[in-house]
Design a protein around this motif. Structure first.
Motif, PDB file in Angstrom:
ATOM      1  N   LYS A   1       1.002  -1.406   0.039  1.00 59.78           N
ATOM      2  CA  LYS A   1      -0.031  -0.143  -0.034  1.00 59.78           C
ATOM      3  C   LYS A   1       0.849   1.278  -0.003  1.00 59.78           C
ATOM      4  CE  LYS A   1      -1.863   1.015   3.927  1.00 59.78           C
ATOM      5  NZ  LYS A   1      -2.536   0.734   5.130  1.00 59.78           N
TER       6      LYS A   1
ATOM      7  N   SER B   1       0.949   3.813   1.566  1.00 59.88           N
ATOM      8  CA  SER B   1       0.525   5.211   1.766  1.00 59.88           C
ATOM      9  C   SER B   1       1.217   5.854   2.726  1.00 59.88           C
ATOM     10  CB  SER B   1      -1.080   5.257   1.938  1.00 59.88           C
ATOM     11  OG  SER B   1      -1.591   3.980   1.520  1.00 59.88           O
ATOM     12  N   TYR B   2       1.707   5.028   3.833  1.00 61.43           N
ATOM     13  CA  TYR B   2       2.295   5.805   5.072  1.00 61.43           C
ATOM     14  C   TYR B   2       3.669   5.191   5.165  1.00 61.43           C
ATOM     15  CZ  TYR B   2      -2.638   6.573   6.166  1.00 61.43           C
ATOM     16  OH  TYR B   2      -3.958   7.124   5.724  1.00 61.43           O
TER      17      TYR B   2
END
Ligand SMILES: CC(=O)N[C@H]1[C@@H](OP(=O)(O)OP(=O)(O)OC[C@H]2O[C@@H](n3ccc(=O)[nH]c3=O)[C@H](O)[C@@H]2O)O[C@H](CO)[C@@H](O)[C@@H]1O[C@H](C)C(=O)N[C@@H](C)C(=O)N[C@H](CCC(=O)O)C(=O)O
Ligand SMILES: Nc1ncnc2c1ncn2[C@@H]1O[C@H](COP(=O)(O)OP(=O)(O)OP(=O)(O)O)[C@@H](O)[C@H]1O
Ligand SMILES: N[C@H](CCC[C@H](N)C(=O)O)C(=O)O
Ligand SMILES: [Mg+2]
Length: 501
Positions: free
Chosen positions: A235, A237-238
Protein backbone atom coordinates in the motif's frame (compact mmCIF):
# COMPACT_ATOMS: atom_id res chain seq x y z
CA UNK A 1 -21.39 -9.09 -3.38
CA UNK A 2 -21.80 -11.59 -6.20
CA UNK A 3 -20.05 -14.97 -6.04
CA UNK A 4 -18.03 -14.43 -9.23
CA UNK A 5 -16.43 -11.31 -7.75
CA UNK A 6 -15.37 -13.16 -4.64
CA UNK A 7 -13.80 -16.24 -6.20
CA UNK A 8 -11.80 -16.94 -9.28
CA UNK A 9 -13.89 -20.05 -9.75
CA UNK A 10 -11.47 -21.70 -12.19
CA UNK A 11 -8.92 -22.09 -9.42
CA UNK A 12 -10.69 -24.62 -7.23
CA UNK A 13 -10.94 -28.42 -6.89
CA UNK A 14 -14.45 -29.80 -6.53
CA UNK A 15 -17.11 -27.23 -7.05
CA UNK A 16 -20.80 -27.27 -7.67
CA UNK A 17 -21.62 -23.80 -8.90
CA UNK A 18 -25.35 -23.23 -8.94
CA UNK A 19 -25.15 -19.63 -10.16
CA UNK A 20 -21.99 -17.55 -10.38
CA UNK A 21 -24.10 -14.37 -10.24
CA UNK A 22 -25.46 -15.42 -6.84
CA UNK A 23 -25.57 -12.54 -4.39
CA UNK A 24 -23.84 -13.48 -1.14
CA UNK A 25 -25.65 -11.77 1.73
CA UNK A 26 -23.00 -12.43 4.38
CA UNK A 27 -20.13 -14.64 5.56
CA UNK A 28 -19.88 -16.93 8.60
CA UNK A 29 -17.47 -19.53 9.97
CA UNK A 30 -19.85 -20.54 12.75
CA UNK A 31 -23.01 -22.28 11.55
CA UNK A 32 -24.99 -20.71 14.39
CA UNK A 33 -24.47 -17.28 12.82
CA UNK A 34 -25.58 -18.26 9.31
CA UNK A 35 -28.53 -16.35 7.79
CA UNK A 36 -30.29 -16.93 4.46
CA UNK A 37 -27.97 -16.36 1.49
CA UNK A 38 -24.77 -16.66 3.51
CA UNK A 39 -21.48 -18.26 2.59
CA UNK A 40 -20.33 -20.74 5.26
CA UNK A 41 -16.66 -21.59 5.83
CA UNK A 42 -16.29 -25.10 7.31
CA UNK A 43 -13.13 -24.83 9.43
CA UNK A 44 -11.42 -27.93 10.83
CA UNK A 45 -10.84 -26.77 14.41
CA UNK A 46 -9.09 -28.03 17.51
CA UNK A 47 -12.20 -29.08 19.47
CA UNK A 48 -14.45 -29.97 16.61
CA UNK A 49 -14.70 -29.70 12.83
CA UNK A 50 -16.77 -27.10 10.99
CA UNK A 51 -17.54 -29.77 8.37
CA UNK A 52 -19.82 -31.36 10.98
CA UNK A 53 -21.96 -28.22 10.99
CA UNK A 54 -22.52 -27.91 7.26
CA UNK A 55 -26.01 -29.43 7.62
CA UNK A 56 -26.81 -26.89 10.32
CA UNK A 57 -25.52 -24.05 8.13
CA UNK A 58 -27.70 -25.26 5.26
CA UNK A 59 -30.74 -25.47 7.52
CA UNK A 60 -30.16 -21.85 8.45
CA UNK A 61 -30.04 -20.81 4.80
CA UNK A 62 -26.40 -21.07 3.67
CA UNK A 63 -26.20 -20.69 -0.11
CA UNK A 64 -22.48 -21.45 -0.48
CA UNK A 65 -20.30 -23.93 1.40
CA UNK A 66 -16.52 -23.54 1.37
CA UNK A 67 -14.87 -26.70 2.68
CA UNK A 68 -11.66 -28.73 2.46
CA UNK A 69 -12.51 -32.32 3.36
CA UNK A 70 -11.80 -34.44 0.23
CA UNK A 71 -14.10 -37.15 1.62
CA UNK A 72 -17.01 -34.91 0.70
CA UNK A 73 -16.47 -35.46 -3.03
CA UNK A 74 -20.12 -35.55 -4.04
CA UNK A 75 -21.88 -33.09 -1.80
CA UNK A 76 -25.42 -34.28 -1.20
CA UNK A 77 -27.12 -30.91 -1.48
CA UNK A 78 -27.11 -29.94 -5.14
CA UNK A 79 -29.07 -26.74 -4.58
CA UNK A 80 -26.15 -25.16 -2.68
CA UNK A 81 -22.91 -24.01 -4.23
CA UNK A 82 -19.97 -26.03 -2.89
CA UNK A 83 -16.34 -24.99 -3.33
CA UNK A 84 -13.50 -27.23 -2.15
CA UNK A 85 -10.27 -25.43 -1.17
CA UNK A 86 -6.96 -26.59 0.29
CA UNK A 87 -7.05 -24.44 3.43
CA UNK A 88 -10.39 -22.99 4.53
CA UNK A 89 -8.91 -20.51 7.06
CA UNK A 90 -6.51 -19.08 4.46
CA UNK A 91 -9.32 -18.85 1.90
CA UNK A 92 -11.52 -17.18 4.49
CA UNK A 93 -8.87 -14.48 5.01
CA UNK A 94 -8.70 -13.77 1.26
CA UNK A 95 -12.45 -13.85 0.68
CA UNK A 96 -13.28 -11.75 3.76
CA UNK A 97 -10.82 -9.06 2.65
CA UNK A 98 -12.46 -9.07 -0.77
CA UNK A 99 -16.02 -9.13 0.62
CA UNK A 100 -15.37 -6.07 2.79
CA UNK A 101 -13.35 -4.41 0.03
CA UNK A 102 -9.98 -4.39 1.83
CA UNK A 103 -10.74 -1.72 4.46
CA UNK A 104 -7.12 -1.77 5.68
CA UNK A 105 -6.03 -0.37 2.30
CA UNK A 106 -7.88 2.84 3.15
CA UNK A 107 -6.60 3.00 6.72
CA UNK A 108 -3.40 3.40 8.67
CA UNK A 109 -2.92 0.14 10.55
CA UNK A 110 -0.65 -0.33 13.58
CA UNK A 111 0.10 -3.88 14.75
CA UNK A 112 1.23 -4.65 18.29
CA UNK A 113 2.67 -8.03 19.22
CA UNK A 114 5.02 -9.51 21.85
CA UNK A 115 4.63 -11.79 24.86
CA UNK A 116 3.50 -9.28 27.49
CA UNK A 117 2.32 -5.70 27.36
CA UNK A 118 0.48 -5.83 24.03
CA UNK A 119 -2.90 -4.70 25.35
CA UNK A 120 -1.36 -1.98 27.53
CA UNK A 121 0.76 -0.68 24.63
CA UNK A 122 -2.34 -0.64 22.39
CA UNK A 123 -4.25 1.48 24.91
CA UNK A 124 -1.37 3.96 25.22
CA UNK A 125 -0.94 4.15 21.44
CA UNK A 126 -4.64 4.61 20.72
CA UNK A 127 -4.87 7.45 23.22
CA UNK A 128 -1.86 9.16 21.66
CA UNK A 129 -3.30 8.82 18.15
CA UNK A 130 -6.67 10.18 19.30
CA UNK A 131 -5.06 13.06 21.18
CA UNK A 132 -3.30 13.90 17.95
CA UNK A 133 -6.76 14.72 16.63
CA UNK A 134 -7.90 11.67 14.67
CA UNK A 135 -10.36 8.97 15.72
CA UNK A 136 -8.69 5.59 16.11
CA UNK A 137 -10.23 2.12 16.24
CA UNK A 138 -8.93 -0.52 18.64
CA UNK A 139 -8.97 -4.32 18.70
CA UNK A 140 -7.43 -5.86 21.84
CA UNK A 141 -7.85 -8.72 24.32
CA UNK A 142 -10.42 -7.03 26.57
CA UNK A 143 -12.20 -4.78 24.06
CA UNK A 144 -12.82 -3.81 20.48
CA UNK A 145 -13.63 -0.12 20.13
CA UNK A 146 -15.27 1.37 17.04
CA UNK A 147 -16.05 5.02 17.73
CA UNK A 148 -18.67 5.10 20.51
CA UNK A 149 -19.28 1.34 20.30
CA UNK A 150 -17.40 -1.03 22.59
CA UNK A 151 -17.54 -4.82 22.16
CA UNK A 152 -16.06 -7.67 24.17
CA UNK A 153 -14.27 -10.26 22.06
CA UNK A 154 -13.54 -13.93 22.73
CA UNK A 155 -10.05 -13.85 21.31
CA UNK A 156 -7.26 -11.28 21.45
CA UNK A 157 -6.97 -11.52 17.69
CA UNK A 158 -10.24 -12.56 16.14
CA UNK A 159 -10.75 -14.54 12.94
CA UNK A 160 -9.96 -12.75 9.67
CA UNK A 161 -13.64 -12.41 8.87
CA UNK A 162 -14.37 -10.60 12.14
CA UNK A 163 -11.34 -8.33 11.76
CA UNK A 164 -12.27 -7.29 8.23
CA UNK A 165 -15.88 -6.65 9.31
CA UNK A 166 -14.68 -4.60 12.26
CA UNK A 167 -12.30 -2.50 10.13
CA UNK A 168 -15.07 -1.95 7.59
CA UNK A 169 -17.39 -0.57 10.27
CA UNK A 170 -14.58 1.71 11.46
CA UNK A 171 -14.16 3.00 7.92
CA UNK A 172 -17.93 3.46 7.56
CA UNK A 173 -17.79 5.67 10.65
CA UNK A 174 -14.99 7.75 9.13
CA UNK A 175 -12.27 6.15 11.31
CA UNK A 176 -9.16 5.87 9.17
CA UNK A 177 -6.65 4.44 11.62
CA UNK A 178 -6.63 1.44 13.93
CA UNK A 179 -4.44 -0.24 16.51
CA UNK A 180 -4.61 -4.05 16.41
CA UNK A 181 -3.27 -6.38 19.06
CA UNK A 182 -1.85 -9.36 17.20
CA UNK A 183 -1.40 -12.63 19.10
CA UNK A 184 0.92 -15.43 18.07
CA UNK A 185 -2.17 -17.58 17.42
CA UNK A 186 -3.53 -14.81 15.21
CA UNK A 187 -0.34 -14.86 13.16
CA UNK A 188 0.14 -18.64 13.05
CA UNK A 189 -3.49 -19.35 12.17
CA UNK A 190 -3.59 -16.68 9.46
CA UNK A 191 -6.26 -14.64 11.29
CA UNK A 192 -4.49 -11.44 10.16
CA UNK A 193 -3.71 -12.58 6.61
CA UNK A 194 -4.87 -10.06 4.03
CA UNK A 195 -4.31 -7.00 6.23
CA UNK A 196 -2.05 -4.11 5.25
CA UNK A 197 -0.01 -3.20 8.32
CA UNK A 198 1.93 0.08 8.12
CA UNK A 199 3.95 -0.29 11.31
CA UNK A 200 4.53 -2.96 13.93
CA UNK A 201 5.99 -3.19 17.41
CA UNK A 202 7.26 -6.19 19.37
CA UNK A 203 7.05 -5.44 23.08
CA UNK A 204 9.21 -8.35 24.35
CA UNK A 205 9.64 -12.07 23.64
CA UNK A 206 9.80 -14.99 26.05
CA UNK A 207 8.45 -18.50 25.49
CA UNK A 208 4.65 -18.60 25.75
CA UNK A 209 1.74 -20.68 24.40
CA UNK A 210 4.02 -23.68 23.78
CA UNK A 211 0.98 -25.97 24.13
CA UNK A 212 0.13 -24.59 20.70
CA UNK A 213 3.49 -23.63 19.13
CA UNK A 214 5.41 -26.65 20.53
CA UNK A 215 8.76 -24.82 20.27
CA UNK A 216 10.10 -21.35 20.95
CA UNK A 217 11.36 -21.25 17.32
CA UNK A 218 7.80 -21.65 16.02
CA UNK A 219 6.53 -19.01 18.47
CA UNK A 220 9.33 -16.63 17.44
CA UNK A 221 8.79 -17.13 13.71
CA UNK A 222 5.03 -16.61 14.18
CA UNK A 223 5.69 -13.27 15.88
CA UNK A 224 8.13 -12.30 13.12
CA UNK A 225 5.36 -12.78 10.58
CA UNK A 226 3.93 -9.41 11.67
CA UNK A 227 7.19 -7.71 10.67
CA UNK A 228 7.12 -9.56 7.34
CA UNK A 229 3.58 -8.32 6.78
CA UNK A 230 4.73 -4.70 7.16
CA UNK A 231 7.58 -5.45 4.75
CA UNK A 232 5.19 -6.98 2.23
CA UNK A 233 2.60 -4.22 2.52
CA UNK A 234 2.30 -2.86 -1.02
CA UNK A 235 0.00 0.00 0.00
CA UNK A 236 2.84 2.36 0.91
CA UNK A 237 0.52 5.28 1.74
CA UNK A 238 2.31 5.76 5.05
CA UNK A 239 5.94 5.34 6.11
CA UNK A 240 6.56 1.72 7.02
CA UNK A 241 8.74 0.89 9.99
CA UNK A 242 9.31 -1.58 12.78
CA UNK A 243 9.83 -1.00 16.52
CA UNK A 244 11.38 -3.54 18.86
CA UNK A 245 12.41 -3.69 22.49
CA UNK A 246 16.16 -3.01 22.34
CA UNK A 247 16.70 -4.35 25.88
CA UNK A 248 15.28 -7.75 24.95
CA UNK A 249 17.74 -10.22 23.50
CA UNK A 250 15.17 -12.06 21.38
CA UNK A 251 13.75 -8.83 19.98
CA UNK A 252 17.24 -7.61 19.09
CA UNK A 253 17.68 -10.57 16.71
CA UNK A 254 14.99 -9.03 14.55
CA UNK A 255 16.92 -5.78 14.02
CA UNK A 256 19.50 -7.35 11.73
CA UNK A 257 16.93 -9.38 9.82
CA UNK A 258 14.45 -6.57 9.14
CA UNK A 259 14.41 -4.95 5.69
CA UNK A 260 12.62 -1.86 6.97
CA UNK A 261 13.76 1.05 9.15
CA UNK A 262 13.84 -0.56 12.59
CA UNK A 263 13.96 1.50 15.78
CA UNK A 264 14.36 0.43 19.37
CA UNK A 265 12.93 1.43 22.74
CA UNK A 266 14.03 0.49 26.23
CA UNK A 267 15.66 1.74 29.39
CA UNK A 268 19.21 1.68 28.06
CA UNK A 269 20.36 4.98 26.51
CA UNK A 270 21.55 3.14 23.35
CA UNK A 271 17.90 2.79 22.35
CA UNK A 272 16.30 5.27 19.93
CA UNK A 273 13.57 5.98 22.48
CA UNK A 274 14.47 5.60 26.14
CA UNK A 275 13.53 6.82 29.62
CA UNK A 276 15.61 8.77 32.08
CA UNK A 277 15.19 10.02 35.65
CA UNK A 278 12.48 7.47 36.34
CA UNK A 279 10.77 7.83 39.69
CA UNK A 280 8.60 4.90 40.68
CA UNK A 281 5.60 5.24 42.99
CA UNK A 282 3.04 2.64 43.93
CA UNK A 283 0.30 4.56 42.07
CA UNK A 284 2.19 6.33 39.25
CA UNK A 285 5.49 6.81 37.46
CA UNK A 286 7.37 9.97 36.60
CA UNK A 287 10.04 10.04 33.91
CA UNK A 288 11.68 11.88 31.08
CA UNK A 289 11.30 10.27 27.66
CA UNK A 290 14.13 10.89 25.21
CA UNK A 291 13.50 10.51 21.50
CA UNK A 292 15.40 11.60 18.36
CA UNK A 293 12.69 14.25 17.97
CA UNK A 294 12.98 15.79 21.45
CA UNK A 295 12.38 15.03 25.10
CA UNK A 296 9.21 15.01 27.18
CA UNK A 297 8.52 14.82 30.90
CA UNK A 298 5.67 12.44 31.55
CA UNK A 299 3.65 11.31 34.53
CA UNK A 300 2.03 7.91 33.95
CA UNK A 301 -0.96 6.81 36.01
CA UNK A 302 0.32 3.24 35.75
CA UNK A 303 3.08 2.07 38.09
CA UNK A 304 6.02 -0.28 37.54
CA UNK A 305 8.86 -0.80 35.12
CA UNK A 306 6.65 -2.80 32.78
CA UNK A 307 4.39 0.24 32.39
CA UNK A 308 7.44 2.30 31.44
CA UNK A 309 8.34 -0.24 28.73
CA UNK A 310 4.80 -0.22 27.35
CA UNK A 311 4.68 3.57 27.33
CA UNK A 312 8.04 3.67 25.50
CA UNK A 313 6.83 1.13 22.93
CA UNK A 314 3.77 3.30 22.20
CA UNK A 315 5.92 6.45 22.16
CA UNK A 316 8.28 4.96 19.57
CA UNK A 317 5.37 3.93 17.33
CA UNK A 318 3.88 7.43 17.59
CA UNK A 319 7.09 9.44 17.19
CA UNK A 320 8.20 7.55 14.07
CA UNK A 321 4.68 7.98 12.66
CA UNK A 322 5.28 11.72 12.79
CA UNK A 323 3.38 12.69 15.94
CA UNK A 324 4.76 15.58 18.01
CA UNK A 325 6.33 14.79 21.39
CA UNK A 326 3.86 17.01 23.20
CA UNK A 327 0.90 15.04 21.86
CA UNK A 328 2.63 11.80 22.77
CA UNK A 329 3.06 12.94 26.37
CA UNK A 330 -0.57 14.04 26.48
CA UNK A 331 -1.83 10.66 25.21
CA UNK A 332 0.31 8.75 27.71
CA UNK A 333 -0.95 10.89 30.58
CA UNK A 334 -4.56 10.42 29.47
CA UNK A 335 -4.22 6.67 29.83
CA UNK A 336 -5.61 6.39 33.34
CA UNK A 337 -6.36 2.70 33.28
CA UNK A 338 -6.09 -0.42 31.19
CA UNK A 339 -8.96 -2.76 32.13
CA UNK A 340 -7.85 -5.45 34.57
CA UNK A 341 -4.21 -4.40 34.56
CA UNK A 342 -3.06 -3.13 37.96
CA UNK A 343 -6.56 -2.25 39.21
CA UNK A 344 -6.54 -1.22 42.86
CA UNK A 345 -9.56 -2.37 44.88
CA UNK A 346 -10.28 0.00 47.72
CA UNK A 347 -13.03 -0.38 50.29
CA UNK A 348 -11.15 1.57 52.94
CA UNK A 349 -9.16 -1.46 54.19
CA UNK A 350 -5.68 -0.94 55.68
CA UNK A 351 -3.90 -3.22 53.18
CA UNK A 352 -3.61 -2.81 49.42
CA UNK A 353 -5.46 -5.07 46.95
CA UNK A 354 -4.37 -5.21 43.31
CA UNK A 355 -6.09 -7.12 40.48
CA UNK A 356 -3.74 -7.81 37.58
CA UNK A 357 -3.60 -9.92 34.40
CA UNK A 358 -0.10 -11.37 35.02
CA UNK A 359 -0.48 -14.94 33.73
CA UNK A 360 3.05 -16.13 32.97
CA UNK A 361 6.35 -16.05 34.88
CA UNK A 362 7.51 -12.93 33.00
CA UNK A 363 4.43 -10.88 33.89
CA UNK A 364 4.48 -12.15 37.48
CA UNK A 365 8.17 -11.33 37.78
CA UNK A 366 7.75 -7.74 36.54
CA UNK A 367 4.79 -6.94 38.76
CA UNK A 368 5.75 -8.82 41.92
CA UNK A 369 9.40 -7.71 41.98
CA UNK A 370 8.14 -4.13 41.79
CA UNK A 371 5.64 -4.67 44.61
CA UNK A 372 8.28 -6.29 46.79
CA UNK A 373 10.57 -3.30 46.26
CA UNK A 374 7.86 -0.74 46.98
CA UNK A 375 6.08 -2.08 50.06
CA UNK A 376 7.26 -2.78 53.55
CA UNK A 377 4.48 -5.18 54.51
CA UNK A 378 3.94 -8.77 53.42
CA UNK A 379 3.14 -9.70 49.82
CA UNK A 380 0.27 -12.21 49.58
CA UNK A 381 -0.32 -13.54 46.07
CA UNK A 382 -3.39 -15.42 44.89
CA UNK A 383 -2.86 -17.05 41.51
CA UNK A 384 -3.63 -20.07 39.37
CA UNK A 385 -2.51 -21.52 36.06
CA UNK A 386 -4.76 -21.89 33.03
CA UNK A 387 -5.92 -25.40 32.13
CA UNK A 388 -5.06 -26.67 28.63
CA UNK A 389 -2.08 -24.35 28.51
CA UNK A 390 1.61 -25.34 28.58
CA UNK A 391 2.11 -27.52 31.66
CA UNK A 392 5.78 -26.48 31.95
CA UNK A 393 4.65 -22.91 32.60
CA UNK A 394 3.10 -23.84 35.92
CA UNK A 395 6.13 -24.58 38.09
CA UNK A 396 7.84 -21.54 36.57
CA UNK A 397 4.91 -19.38 37.64
CA UNK A 398 4.93 -20.98 41.09
CA UNK A 399 8.64 -20.37 41.50
CA UNK A 400 8.37 -16.74 40.45
CA UNK A 401 5.43 -16.06 42.76
CA UNK A 402 7.27 -17.70 45.66
CA UNK A 403 10.42 -15.66 44.96
CA UNK A 404 8.63 -12.37 45.55
CA UNK A 405 5.75 -13.30 47.87
CA UNK A 406 5.62 -14.04 51.57
CA UNK A 407 2.45 -16.09 51.16
CA UNK A 408 1.32 -17.90 47.98
CA UNK A 409 -2.28 -19.07 47.66
CA UNK A 410 -2.72 -21.27 44.62
CA UNK A 411 -6.20 -21.37 43.18
CA UNK A 412 -8.04 -22.07 39.90
CA UNK A 413 -7.76 -19.99 36.73
CA UNK A 414 -9.95 -21.45 33.97
CA UNK A 415 -9.33 -25.19 34.54
CA UNK A 416 -11.02 -25.86 31.17
CA UNK A 417 -10.97 -29.65 30.60
CA UNK A 418 -8.23 -30.29 33.17
CA UNK A 419 -8.39 -31.36 36.80
CA UNK A 420 -7.91 -28.12 38.78
CA UNK A 421 -6.23 -29.98 41.68
CA UNK A 422 -3.53 -31.39 39.36
CA UNK A 423 -2.97 -27.96 37.77
CA UNK A 424 -2.57 -26.36 41.19
CA UNK A 425 -0.15 -29.08 42.29
CA UNK A 426 1.97 -28.42 39.18
CA UNK A 427 2.25 -24.80 40.34
CA UNK A 428 2.97 -25.86 43.93
CA UNK A 429 6.03 -27.77 42.67
CA UNK A 430 7.54 -24.43 41.68
CA UNK A 431 6.66 -22.86 45.03
CA UNK A 432 8.37 -25.74 46.85
CA UNK A 433 11.42 -25.48 44.57
CA UNK A 434 11.89 -21.82 45.47
CA UNK A 435 11.13 -22.01 49.16
CA UNK A 436 12.85 -24.88 50.97
CA UNK A 437 10.28 -24.46 53.68
CA UNK A 438 6.96 -23.42 52.24
CA UNK A 439 5.37 -20.95 54.71
CA UNK A 440 2.51 -22.64 56.53
CA UNK A 441 -0.02 -20.12 55.22
CA UNK A 442 0.84 -21.00 51.60
CA UNK A 443 -1.69 -23.49 50.32
CA UNK A 444 -4.03 -24.63 47.58
CA UNK A 445 -7.61 -23.39 47.76
CA UNK A 446 -9.32 -24.36 44.52
CA UNK A 447 -12.37 -22.15 44.93
CA UNK A 448 -11.10 -18.76 43.78
CA UNK A 449 -13.51 -16.72 45.88
CA UNK A 450 -12.51 -18.67 48.97
CA UNK A 451 -8.83 -18.22 48.11
CA UNK A 452 -9.27 -14.46 47.88
CA UNK A 453 -11.20 -14.44 51.15
CA UNK A 454 -8.40 -16.40 52.86
CA UNK A 455 -5.80 -13.89 51.55
CA UNK A 456 -7.82 -11.05 53.05
CA UNK A 457 -8.07 -12.79 56.39
CA UNK A 458 -4.28 -13.15 56.49
CA UNK A 459 -3.55 -9.55 55.44
CA UNK A 460 -2.49 -6.98 58.00
CA UNK A 461 -1.99 -3.22 57.83
CA UNK A 462 0.57 -2.28 55.14
CA UNK A 463 0.45 -5.65 53.31
CA UNK A 464 -0.36 -6.13 49.63
CA UNK A 465 -2.74 -8.78 48.29
CA UNK A 466 -2.00 -9.40 44.62
CA UNK A 467 -4.74 -11.20 42.66
CA UNK A 468 -3.04 -12.42 39.52
CA UNK A 469 -4.03 -13.95 36.22
CA UNK A 470 -7.65 -13.10 35.48
CA UNK A 471 -7.54 -9.32 35.18
CA UNK A 472 -10.83 -8.23 33.63
CA UNK A 473 -12.13 -11.76 32.88
CA UNK A 474 -15.74 -12.25 33.94
CA UNK A 475 -15.84 -16.02 34.05
CA UNK A 476 -14.22 -19.22 35.29
CA UNK A 477 -14.25 -22.02 32.71
CA UNK A 478 -14.63 -25.62 33.95
CA UNK A 479 -14.98 -28.76 31.83
CA UNK A 480 -18.74 -28.85 32.32
CA UNK A 481 -19.73 -25.27 33.13
CA UNK A 482 -18.79 -21.63 32.95
CA UNK A 483 -19.40 -19.66 36.13
CA UNK A 484 -19.41 -15.88 36.58
CA UNK A 485 -16.36 -14.65 38.38
CA UNK A 486 -14.54 -11.34 38.29
CA UNK A 487 -11.63 -10.79 40.67
CA UNK A 488 -12.36 -7.08 41.11
CA UNK A 489 -16.07 -7.56 41.92
CA UNK A 490 -15.41 -10.49 44.24
CA UNK A 491 -12.64 -8.62 46.07
CA UNK A 492 -14.79 -5.53 46.53
CA UNK A 493 -17.73 -7.61 47.79
CA UNK A 494 -15.56 -9.49 50.29
CA UNK A 495 -13.93 -6.29 51.53
CA UNK A 496 -17.34 -4.68 52.03
CA UNK A 497 -18.56 -7.78 53.90
CA UNK A 498 -15.54 -7.46 56.21
CA UNK A 499 -16.39 -3.82 56.82
CA UNK A 500 -19.95 -4.63 57.83
CA UNK A 501 -19.17 -7.62 60.04
C1 LIG B 1 -7.13 -23.13 20.44
C2 LIG B 1 -7.75 -22.06 19.64
O1 LIG B 1 -7.11 -21.15 19.19
N1 LIG B 1 -9.07 -22.15 19.48
C3 LIG B 1 -9.78 -21.14 18.71
C4 LIG B 1 -10.41 -21.79 17.53
O2 LIG B 1 -11.26 -22.78 18.06
P1 LIG B 1 -11.20 -24.24 17.47
O3 LIG B 1 -10.22 -24.38 16.39
O4 LIG B 1 -11.05 -25.11 18.66
O5 LIG B 1 -12.66 -24.35 16.89
P2 LIG B 1 -13.62 -25.52 17.18
O6 LIG B 1 -14.35 -25.25 18.46
O7 LIG B 1 -12.90 -26.78 17.01
O8 LIG B 1 -14.69 -25.37 16.01
C5 LIG B 1 -14.33 -25.57 14.63
C6 LIG B 1 -15.26 -24.77 13.78
O9 LIG B 1 -16.58 -25.27 13.96
C7 LIG B 1 -17.45 -24.18 14.07
N2 LIG B 1 -18.70 -24.57 14.74
C8 LIG B 1 -18.68 -25.05 16.01
C9 LIG B 1 -19.89 -25.35 16.64
C10 LIG B 1 -21.11 -25.15 15.96
O10 LIG B 1 -22.23 -25.40 16.45
N3 LIG B 1 -21.06 -24.68 14.68
C11 LIG B 1 -19.89 -24.38 14.07
O11 LIG B 1 -19.90 -23.95 12.93
C12 LIG B 1 -16.64 -23.17 14.86
O12 LIG B 1 -17.16 -21.85 14.72
C13 LIG B 1 -15.29 -23.31 14.19
O13 LIG B 1 -15.21 -22.49 13.04
O14 LIG B 1 -11.18 -20.89 16.80
C14 LIG B 1 -12.21 -20.23 17.57
C15 LIG B 1 -12.92 -19.26 16.63
O15 LIG B 1 -12.07 -18.27 16.21
C16 LIG B 1 -11.56 -19.48 18.73
O16 LIG B 1 -12.51 -18.77 19.50
C17 LIG B 1 -10.83 -20.48 19.59
O17 LIG B 1 -10.18 -19.78 20.61
C18 LIG B 1 -10.27 -20.37 21.94
C19 LIG B 1 -11.44 -19.71 22.69
C20 LIG B 1 -8.98 -20.10 22.68
O18 LIG B 1 -8.88 -20.38 23.86
N4 LIG B 1 -7.99 -19.56 22.02
C21 LIG B 1 -6.74 -19.16 22.61
C22 LIG B 1 -5.75 -20.28 22.74
C23 LIG B 1 -6.18 -18.10 21.68
O19 LIG B 1 -6.38 -18.10 20.48
N5 LIG B 1 -5.48 -17.18 22.27
C24 LIG B 1 -4.84 -16.14 21.51
C25 LIG B 1 -3.79 -15.45 22.34
C26 LIG B 1 -4.28 -14.91 23.66
C27 LIG B 1 -3.25 -13.94 24.24
O20 LIG B 1 -2.26 -14.41 24.82
O21 LIG B 1 -3.47 -12.73 24.10
C28 LIG B 1 -5.90 -15.14 21.01
O22 LIG B 1 -5.64 -14.47 19.99
O23 LIG B 1 -6.95 -15.01 21.65
N1 LIG C 1 6.14 -4.92 29.22
C1 LIG C 1 5.84 -5.86 30.09
N2 LIG C 1 6.79 -6.73 30.53
C2 LIG C 1 6.49 -7.70 31.42
N3 LIG C 1 5.25 -7.88 31.93
C3 LIG C 1 4.28 -7.06 31.52
C4 LIG C 1 4.52 -6.01 30.58
N4 LIG C 1 3.38 -5.36 30.37
C5 LIG C 1 2.44 -5.97 31.12
N5 LIG C 1 2.98 -6.98 31.83
C6 LIG C 1 2.28 -7.94 32.71
O1 LIG C 1 1.46 -8.73 31.84
C7 LIG C 1 0.08 -8.55 32.17
C8 LIG C 1 -0.72 -8.47 30.90
O2 LIG C 1 -0.45 -7.25 30.26
P1 LIG C 1 -1.10 -6.94 28.87
O3 LIG C 1 -2.50 -7.33 28.91
O4 LIG C 1 -0.78 -5.56 28.48
O5 LIG C 1 -0.26 -7.97 27.98
P2 LIG C 1 -0.71 -8.81 26.71
O6 LIG C 1 0.54 -9.05 25.96
O7 LIG C 1 -1.78 -8.09 26.00
O8 LIG C 1 -1.29 -10.15 27.33
P3 LIG C 1 -2.13 -11.30 26.52
O9 LIG C 1 -1.10 -12.13 25.84
O10 LIG C 1 -2.86 -12.07 27.53
O11 LIG C 1 -3.04 -10.61 25.58
C9 LIG C 1 0.00 -7.28 32.98
O12 LIG C 1 -1.13 -7.32 33.83
C10 LIG C 1 1.32 -7.30 33.72
O13 LIG C 1 1.25 -8.14 34.82
N1 LIG D 1 -5.53 -15.22 26.77
C1 LIG D 1 -4.47 -15.97 27.40
C2 LIG D 1 -4.34 -15.57 28.83
C3 LIG D 1 -5.38 -16.12 29.76
C4 LIG D 1 -4.96 -16.01 31.19
C5 LIG D 1 -5.58 -16.96 32.16
N2 LIG D 1 -6.71 -16.34 32.77
C6 LIG D 1 -5.92 -18.31 31.55
O1 LIG D 1 -7.10 -18.56 31.35
O2 LIG D 1 -5.01 -19.09 31.31
C7 LIG D 1 -4.70 -17.46 27.21
O3 LIG D 1 -5.80 -17.82 26.79
O4 LIG D 1 -3.79 -18.22 27.45
MG1 LIG E 1 -3.57 -8.81 25.36
Amino acid sequence: MILKKLFNLNEYGYKNIVDDQLKISGLAFDSRLVRPGYLFFAIPGINTDGHLYIEDAIKRGAAVIVYSDPEISFPPHREQTWIRVVDVRKTMAQISAQFYDHPSREMRLFGVTGTNGKTSTCFFLRNILEDDGHACGLMTTPKNIIGPDVYEAINTTEESLQIQACLKSMLNKGIRQAVLEVSSHGLALGRVDGLFFDAAVITNLVAEHLEFHKSFEHYFSSKKKLIEMVEQNTKKSYPRFVIVNGDDENCRKIITESHLPTFTFGLRPENDVFAEDIEYFVDRTEMKIKTPKGNESVQLSLPGQHAVYNALAATAMAIFSGIEGEKVAQGLEHTHRVPGRWEVVNAGQDFMVIVDFAHNWHGLDSTLSFIKKMVRGKVITVFGCGGERDRNKRPMMGETVARWSDICIITSDNPRHEDPRQTAEDAMQGVSKCKKEVPVESCIILDRREAISQAFSLAQAGDVVFLAGKGPERYQVYHDRIICHNDYDVALELLKERNSS
